[in-house]
Design a protein around this motif. Sequence first.
Motif, PDB file in Angstrom:
ATOM      1  N   LEU A   1       7.738  -0.340  -8.985  1.00 26.78           N
ATOM      2  CA  LEU A   1       7.077  -0.700  -7.721  1.00 26.78           C
ATOM      3  C   LEU A   1       7.575  -2.021  -7.131  1.00 26.78           C
ATOM      4  O   LEU A   1       7.113  -2.449  -6.078  1.00 26.78           O
ATOM      5  CB  LEU A   1       5.556  -0.790  -7.945  1.00 26.78           C
TER       6      LEU A   1
ATOM      7  N   GLU B   1       3.588   9.178  -1.470  1.00 28.76           N
ATOM      8  CA  GLU B   1       4.310   8.180  -2.292  1.00 28.76           C
ATOM      9  C   GLU B   1       3.665   8.043  -3.665  1.00 28.76           C
ATOM     10  O   GLU B   1       4.348   7.927  -4.686  1.00 28.76           O
ATOM     11  CB  GLU B   1       4.304   6.819  -1.584  1.00 28.76           C
ATOM     12  N   LEU B   2       2.349   8.089  -3.688  1.00 26.77           N
ATOM     13  CA  LEU B   2       1.629   7.955  -4.951  1.00 26.77           C
ATOM     14  C   LEU B   2       1.898   9.151  -5.865  1.00 26.77           C
ATOM     15  O   LEU B   2       2.122   8.994  -7.077  1.00 26.77           O
ATOM     16  CB  LEU B   2       0.126   7.817  -4.648  1.00 26.77           C
TER      17      LEU B   2
ATOM     18  N   GLN C   1       0.856  -1.191   0.000  1.00 26.23           N
ATOM     19  CA  GLN C   1       0.000   0.000   0.000  1.00 26.23           C
ATOM     20  C   GLN C   1       0.893   1.242   0.000  1.00 26.23           C
ATOM     21  O   GLN C   1       2.027   1.198   0.464  1.00 26.23           O
ATOM     22  CB  GLN C   1      -0.983   0.003   1.163  1.00 26.23           C
ATOM     23  N   TYR C   2       0.357   2.331  -0.535  1.00 26.50           N
ATOM     24  CA  TYR C   2       1.137   3.555  -0.707  1.00 26.50           C
ATOM     25  C   TYR C   2       0.398   4.724  -0.081  1.00 26.50           C
ATOM     26  O   TYR C   2      -0.837   4.782  -0.144  1.00 26.50           O
ATOM     27  CB  TYR C   2       1.373   3.826  -2.200  1.00 26.50           C
ATOM     28  N   SER C   3       1.169   5.664   0.474  1.00 29.15           N
ATOM     29  CA  SER C   3       0.548   6.882   1.011  1.00 29.15           C
ATOM     30  C   SER C   3       0.302   7.837  -0.157  1.00 29.15           C
ATOM     31  O   SER C   3       0.823   7.626  -1.272  1.00 29.15           O
ATOM     32  CB  SER C   3       1.476   7.533   2.023  1.00 29.15           C
TER      33      SER C   3
END
Length: 352
Positions: free
Chosen positions: A131, A75-76, A70-72
């Motif tokens: 990723l 980060e996205l 999962q990404y914040s």
Amino acid sequence: MSLYCGTACRRKSFWCYRLLSTYVTKTRYLFELKEDDDACKKAQQTGAFYLFHNLAPLLQKSEHQYLLPQYSLVELEKLLGKLGQDTQRIEDSVLIGCSEQHEAWFALDLGLTNSSSMSASLQKPEMEAELRGSFIELRKALFRLNVKDASLLSTAQALLRWHDAHQFCSRSGQPTKKNVAGSKRVCPSNKIIYYPQMAPVVITLVSDGTRCLLARQSSFPKGMYSALAGFCDIGETLEEAVRREVAEEVGLEVERLHYSASQHWPFPNSSLMIACHAAVSPGQTEIQVNLRELEAAAWFSHDEVVMALKRNDPYTKQQNGTFPFWLPPKLAIAHQLIKEWVEKPTCPSLPA
Ligand SMILES: NC(=O)C1=CN([C@@H]2O[C@H](COP(=O)(O)OP(=O)(O)OC[C@H]3O[C@@H](n4cnc5c(N)ncnc54)[C@H](O)[C@@H]3O)[C@@H](O)[C@H]2O)C=CC1
Ligand SMILES: [Mg+2]
């Protein structure tokens, strides 16, 4: 024990959370995010994002399982910048749940193109390299995920697919606009609201008291048999759908039925699987297979089903060139129905 706050005091936020159980506050928080675009945008700031490419989730392989990265938001945004994409693309994300601490979870598909944002599909290999993961078809990945992750990804994929397929109003033909959470789409010209939908499907394990009836479609993996399943017709009750499907597919009349459980099933589109046990009279068990629907159907003894549930390597061809009889994996509700029958083969008592 859960405490209920009778008055929905609307002070700082939509609801007063003080006296409510964790489950209720979580539910109310999600409701607020679905209803209030600003609250949902705010939740994205501290939220976690799961990524998809053409409806395939991004996964990372560990020894025996797939893990779900999962990404914040930060980060996205960085990732999109690196890939030369506008961060506006994040507006296509949909809300899929939240943690007990109210960290909201979103899903975003970077492979699908959206009619309103005109964003281009991102190249899969480029993203996978960046990723350090792979976009794996959900059907292949589902059975190597833990139950929680499997359910989260099923919901996410179903919602992303629904948005992809409902970009235009069926009355005006104009592009529809999703709310921030993705819990609905609205046609700006006539205000019609579209909500994500599931098709109800009945799945029935028929028993004659000592044996159970299992069937296979030609599209099933070789050797696999399952309970009888079928989409509900419009206007039908659950009981009527079970009766009709069993009659249509194997030519038997169900006498009694008993609801067991339900499951959201994302393939091929979103279905709500409603699982039942049903009984036929021991004197009326002659099957007439509807070959337009099924490849085969047969009665199986308790011992045969117990053996099949234990089979771990169903894809191994036997010496005579056939595949052994095996059953759907644990995650499928068909498996649960069959397991329940094995544990308690006597038939329940509700009239059909
Ligand atoms: N989770 C589980 O344990 C299991 C799930 N299933 C799911 O149940 C579903 C229904 O089972 P089937 O035997 O295929 O159904 P079915 O016996 O109703 O036959 C499918 C046919 O029904 C018609 N149909 C009517 N309404 C439809 C709708 N809303 N969407 C698509 N087709 C519709 C189509 O002509 C289609 O070819 C399947 O999608 C399958 O993935 C089936 C077995 C086990
Ligand atoms: Mg069927």
